[in-house]
Write an enzyme that holds these catalytic residues in place. Structure first.
Site, PDB file in Angstrom:
ATOM      1  N   GLU A  67      10.178  11.472 -14.864  1.00 15.33           N
ATOM      2  CA  GLU A  67       9.195  11.870 -15.880  1.00 15.33           C
ATOM      3  C   GLU A  67       9.733  12.956 -16.810  1.00 15.33           C
ATOM      4  O   GLU A  67       9.140  13.226 -17.835  1.00 15.33           O
ATOM      5  CB  GLU A  67       7.892  12.313 -15.213  1.00 15.33           C
ATOM      6  CG  GLU A  67       7.857  13.727 -14.637  1.00 15.33           C
ATOM      7  CD  GLU A  67       8.719  13.912 -13.391  1.00 15.33           C
ATOM      8  OE1 GLU A  67       9.088  12.895 -12.773  1.00 15.33           O
ATOM      9  OE2 GLU A  67       9.009  15.063 -13.038  1.00 15.33           O
ATOM     10  N   GLU A  93      11.916   8.687  -5.146  1.00 19.59           N
ATOM     11  CA  GLU A  93      12.903   9.768  -5.066  1.00 19.59           C
ATOM     12  C   GLU A  93      14.313   9.202  -5.117  1.00 19.59           C
ATOM     13  O   GLU A  93      14.555   8.072  -4.669  1.00 19.59           O
ATOM     14  CB  GLU A  93      12.719  10.522  -3.744  1.00 19.59           C
ATOM     15  CG  GLU A  93      11.448  11.337  -3.667  1.00 19.59           C
ATOM     16  CD  GLU A  93      11.413  12.454  -4.682  1.00 19.59           C
ATOM     17  OE1 GLU A  93      12.443  13.141  -4.841  1.00 19.59           O
ATOM     18  OE2 GLU A  93      10.381  12.622  -5.342  1.00 19.59           O
TER      19      GLU A  93
END
Ligand SMILES: *[C@@H]1O[C@H](CO)[C@@H](O)[C@H](O)[C@H]1NC(C)=O
Ligand SMILES: *[C@@H]1O[C@H](CO)[C@@H](O)[C@H](O)[C@H]1NC(C)=O
Ligand SMILES: *[C@@H]1O[C@H](CO)[C@@H](O)[C@H](O)[C@H]1NC(C)=O
Ligand SMILES: *[C@@H]1O[C@H](CO)[C@@H](O)[C@H](O)[C@H]1NC(C)=O
Ligand SMILES: *[C@@H]1O[C@H](CO)[C@@H](O)[C@H](O)[C@H]1NC(C)=O
Length: 343
Positions: free
Chosen positions: A238, A119
């Site tokens: 992604e 993250e």
């Protein structure tokens, strides 16, 4: 001293110095050629303390060898293996919300603790309590001890990924699950949609996409807004590696600066939001590229020389620890983990 005496002495001195330098050189050479490690390769055991986001995968057998051809790397999620594990990996999400790390257990002196998160900094809360506990970091950042990017660019083309002529029903798509008006990407979206139509999907809209529908939907459009939820060092998720590249839409990126994308993404594969003075200019560029087949296909010419690989399985990331293990800093402590994460 007669002249012949001094000649003999000179000869003697020269021989001694020659011999000694020869000896010195031989010693030095044999020292330099000494193999660095005699120890037979041994297994490295990696304990994953808690599965990220509570979703577990099988670790039965020798997964690193079977799945990724990485030998001597044994993964376990059995916390009873704590006292024998070489490496214990803690995923930040569970650490920051659940029980603290096992400080009550006897931690072997040679055991390394790894702090792992994919993250961006803004999502890594409650870090201060973790200062001084970890030896290594594992993140998408290139300067992490164990870098685990969401994807990477490899040399070697793969023609199959090359798209046909742009015959698509829509111009731009965006998939967003957590829309927050204060985010930079929200501002760009709001501005851009005044100039061009944007198909929006995801939990934020009334049009959520299943995993199965995600790529085919993105593939219907010429461009994809690969907008990161936060602009952080090396943070390319992604959204670029999987959503845009696998669907074959040109990514319009917002995240770290152009220089980072240039190093990490395939050459000339993206359009960076920061390259334009205004959203109007960005919109004009997208329309121009959409109308010019050659310009459009130019963004895919990297397929001839490069390919991309996405990394999605936690097991592959864990196995990668063993690949890095021999070259990782032997003694390191992240006294200021919070500072590192936010640096
Ligand atoms: C390493 O692990 C493999 C697979 O579990 C096992 O067969 C082998 O005996 C282990 N080697 C050592 C030296 O522990
Ligand atoms: C597996 O790795 C070994 C050495 O690490 C290599 O020699 C072999 O070619 C690899 N096998 C495959 C199928 O990639
Ligand atoms: C975990 O390891 C312990 C000790 O080796 C063993 O008794 C236990 O059965 C293992 N638990 C699981 C779920 O494999
Ligand atoms: C382009 O799309 C139209 C409408 O979907 C279709 O009829 C046509 O065959 C397509 N052309 C090519 C070259 O794929
Ligand atoms: C790893 O970190 C711990 C906690 O800070 C420390 O006590 C230990 O010495 C470190 N281990 C190594 C090998 O550096």
């Amino acid at each position: 001293m007669t002249p012949s005496d001094s000649r003999a002495l000179l000869l003697f001195l020269v021989s001694v110095s020659l011999l000694s330098s020869l000896l010195f050189y031989t010693l030095l050479k044999s020292h330099l050629q000494e193999p660095r490690a005699h120890a037979p390769p041994r297994n490295i055991s990696v304990l994953l303390w808690r599965w990220p986001f509570g979703r577990s995968y099988s670790l039965a057998g020798d997964k690193c060898l079977e799945m990724y051809n990485i030998s001597r790397c044994l993964l376990t999620d059995n916390v009873s293996a704590f006292s024998t594990a070489d490496v214990v990996v803690f995923h930040h999400h569970e650490l920051s919300r659940g029980p603290p790390p096992p400080l009550h257990l006897d931690r072997p002196a040679s055991q390394r603790w790894v702090w792992m998160s994919l993250e961006p900094p803004v999502n890594n809360v409650n870090l201060a309590q973790l200062n001084g506990l970890f030896n290594w970091t594992m993140s998408y950042r290139r300067d992490a001890d164990i870098p685990i990017p969401y994807g990477k660019t490899l040399l070697g083309g793969d023609e199959r990924g090359f798209p046909a002529a742009p015959n698509r029903s829509c111009l731009v798509s965006w998939v967003v699950s957590r829309y927050q008006p204060q985010q930079a990407r929200a501002g760009v979206y709001q501005g851009l949609k005044k100039h061009i139509p944007i198909e929006v999907y995801g939990r934020w809209t009334k049009r959520p996409l299943s995993d199965r529908k995600l790529l085919p939907t993105i593939a219907k459009c010429l461009f994809y807004l690969a907008f990161e939820n936060s602009e952080a060092k090396d943070y390319i998720s992604e959204k670029l590696w999987r959503n845009a590249f696998r669907a074959g839409a040109i990514p319009v990126v917002l995240g770290p600066g152009r220089a980072t994308y240039e190093v990490l993404a395939p050459p000339a594969s993206f359009i960076h939001v920061a390259d334009f003075k205004s959203v109007a200019e960005l919109a004009a560029h997208l329309k121009r590229v959409a109308a010019d087949r050659e310009a459009y296909e130019g963004y895919f010419s990297w397929h001839r020389s490069h390919r991309v690989k996405t990394l999605t399985d936690w097991r592959e990331r864990l196995c990668h620890i063993c690949v890095r293990y021999p070259s990782l800093p032997a003694s390191r402590i992240y006294q200021d983990l919070e500072g590192w994460v936010n640096s």
